[in-house]
Design a protein around this motif. Structure first.
Motif, PDB file in Angstrom:
ATOM      1  N   UNK A 114      83.780  10.921  12.182  1.00 38.83           N
ATOM      2  CA  UNK A 114      84.426   9.794  11.492  1.00 38.83           C
ATOM      3  C   UNK A 114      84.039   8.474  12.135  1.00 38.83           C
ATOM      4  N   UNK A 115      83.888   8.485  13.449  1.00 38.81           N
ATOM      5  CA  UNK A 115      83.535   7.253  14.155  1.00 38.81           C
ATOM      6  C   UNK A 115      82.101   6.825  13.828  1.00 38.81           C
ATOM      7  N   UNK A 116      81.216   7.790  13.709  1.00 39.18           N
ATOM      8  CA  UNK A 116      79.848   7.465  13.285  1.00 39.18           C
ATOM      9  C   UNK A 116      79.848   6.864  11.883  1.00 39.18           C
ATOM     10  N   UNK A 117      80.636   7.478  10.989  1.00 39.24           N
ATOM     11  CA  UNK A 117      80.719   6.949   9.629  1.00 39.24           C
ATOM     12  C   UNK A 117      81.331   5.551   9.620  1.00 39.24           C
ATOM     13  N   UNK A 118      82.336   5.339  10.460  1.00 37.30           N
ATOM     14  CA  UNK A 118      82.962   4.023  10.525  1.00 37.30           C
ATOM     15  C   UNK A 118      81.962   2.965  10.971  1.00 37.30           C
ATOM     16  N   UNK A 202      85.924   0.040  23.943  1.00 35.64           N
ATOM     17  CA  UNK A 202      84.493   0.365  23.900  1.00 35.64           C
ATOM     18  C   UNK A 202      84.122   0.975  22.550  1.00 35.64           C
ATOM     19  N   UNK A 203      84.989   1.829  22.023  1.00 35.11           N
ATOM     20  CA  UNK A 203      84.744   2.430  20.703  1.00 35.11           C
ATOM     21  C   UNK A 203      84.696   1.346  19.639  1.00 35.11           C
ATOM     22  N   UNK A 214      76.320   5.705  19.437  1.00 38.58           N
ATOM     23  CA  UNK A 214      77.171   5.369  20.584  1.00 38.58           C
ATOM     24  C   UNK A 214      78.640   5.523  20.232  1.00 38.58           C
ATOM     25  N   UNK A 215      79.032   5.071  19.054  1.00 40.41           N
ATOM     26  CA  UNK A 215      80.435   5.177  18.641  1.00 40.41           C
ATOM     27  C   UNK A 215      80.891   6.631  18.620  1.00 40.41           C
ATOM     28  N   UNK A 216      80.072   7.501  18.055  1.00 39.45           N
ATOM     29  CA  UNK A 216      80.418   8.915  18.006  1.00 39.45           C
ATOM     30  C   UNK A 216      80.516   9.534  19.382  1.00 39.45           C
ATOM     31  N   UNK A 222      86.141  10.285  24.684  1.00 38.18           N
ATOM     32  CA  UNK A 222      87.526   9.809  24.738  1.00 38.18           C
ATOM     33  C   UNK A 222      88.510  10.963  24.509  1.00 38.18           C
ATOM     34  N   UNK A 223      88.273  11.754  23.492  1.00 33.92           N
ATOM     35  CA  UNK A 223      89.180  12.865  23.191  1.00 33.92           C
ATOM     36  C   UNK A 223      89.072  13.951  24.259  1.00 33.92           C
ATOM     37  N   UNK A 224      87.854  14.213  24.735  1.00 32.47           N
ATOM     38  CA  UNK A 224      87.687  15.199  25.803  1.00 32.47           C
ATOM     39  C   UNK A 224      88.421  14.757  27.068  1.00 32.47           C
ATOM     40  N   UNK A 225      88.415  13.462  27.347  1.00 27.18           N
ATOM     41  CA  UNK A 225      89.106  12.946  28.536  1.00 27.18           C
ATOM     42  C   UNK A 225      90.604  13.211  28.438  1.00 27.18           C
TER      43      UNK A 225
END
Length: 235
Positions: A114-118, A202-203, A214-216, A222-225
């Motif tokens: 979704x972040x790549x698409x955004x 950063x995102x 980079x966004x993806x 971020x979620x893994x953290x």
């Protein structure tokens, strides 16, 4: 610390709850209001993992009849917050480490996409929307605001990314995953929020720069953290 222990350490019991513990029930159908209220009591530890959920006690606490409580518990069972046991009634679900890992794994895959698409689709209005959410979330994280508000602002940022990405299937799937993830994150959100919003910054910058790769990658990390900070052990 086991998954259920981490959550149970924050929890009260239904018999100890008062009307002051009950979330504000916003305008919606009565069943939806009751469902949201019970879910919030579970997420923020007022009802402990494994605790028996007596319809009569919850109805009295919420000031409603037993029917919407019964319907809400059935809905929460489908969503993974409640276990319905034949002949025994409803109980707060006891999360496992494996369950948390699986939720965060699927969430990371969907949200990184979704972040790549955004990043590919975002326009100036979308950037301004994300900036406004970021400003509010960053301030709340620095002020160590109420965990409910921190969870909601985190959801708002992630939901906005997915909405800007434009994949409606991902949006629907993530709505359920975000609620489950919020349950786990409630145990760490106050301490996690400052670093989480730094990662959101950063995102946002990568999305605004239309850097999809980079966004993806940043969203995945971020979620893994967050997943790695959860105090879950065992299976």
């Amino acid at each position: 610390m086991a998954a259920s222990d981490s959550l149970a350490s924050r929890a009260g019991t239904a018999g100890q709850l008062s009307r002051g513990d009950v979330p504000v029930m916003r305008r919606a159908s009565l069943r939806e209001q009751v469902r949201a209220a019970v879910e919030e009591l579970i997420v923020f530890g007022k009802l402990a993992p494994g605790e028996h959920l007596a319809e009569e006690s919850l109805a009295e606490l919420l000031g409603v009849s037993r029917q919407p409580v019964r319907e809400a518990l059935q809905s929460l069972s489908v969503a993974g917050f409640v276990d319905l046991r034949a002949g025994r009634g409803a109980f707060v679900h006891e999360p496992t480490a494996r369950e948390a890992r699986e939720v965060f794994h699927v969430r990371a895959l969907l949200e990184s996409d979704s972040c790549r698409l955004a990043a590919q689709n975002v326009d100036d209005d979308g950037v301004r929307r994300l900036e406004a959410i970021y400003a509010e979330g960053h301030e709340a994280s620095q002020n160590h605001d109420d965990p409910r508000r921190l969870i909601e602002l985190n959801r708002t940022f992630h939901r906005a990314i997915t909405e800007i990405g434009g994949n409606r299937v991902s949006l629907a799937l993530l709505a359920d995953l975000e609620r489950r993830a919020g349950w786990y994150l409630a145990t760490i959100i106050t301490n996690r929020a400052p670093s989480s919003w730094a990662e959101h910054r950063a995102i946002l910058d990568a999305v605004a720069a239309h850097d999809a790769d980079l966004a993806g990658e940043l969203m995945l990390n971020h979620i893994d953290h967050s997943r790695d900070l959860l105090e879950f052990t065992g299976q």
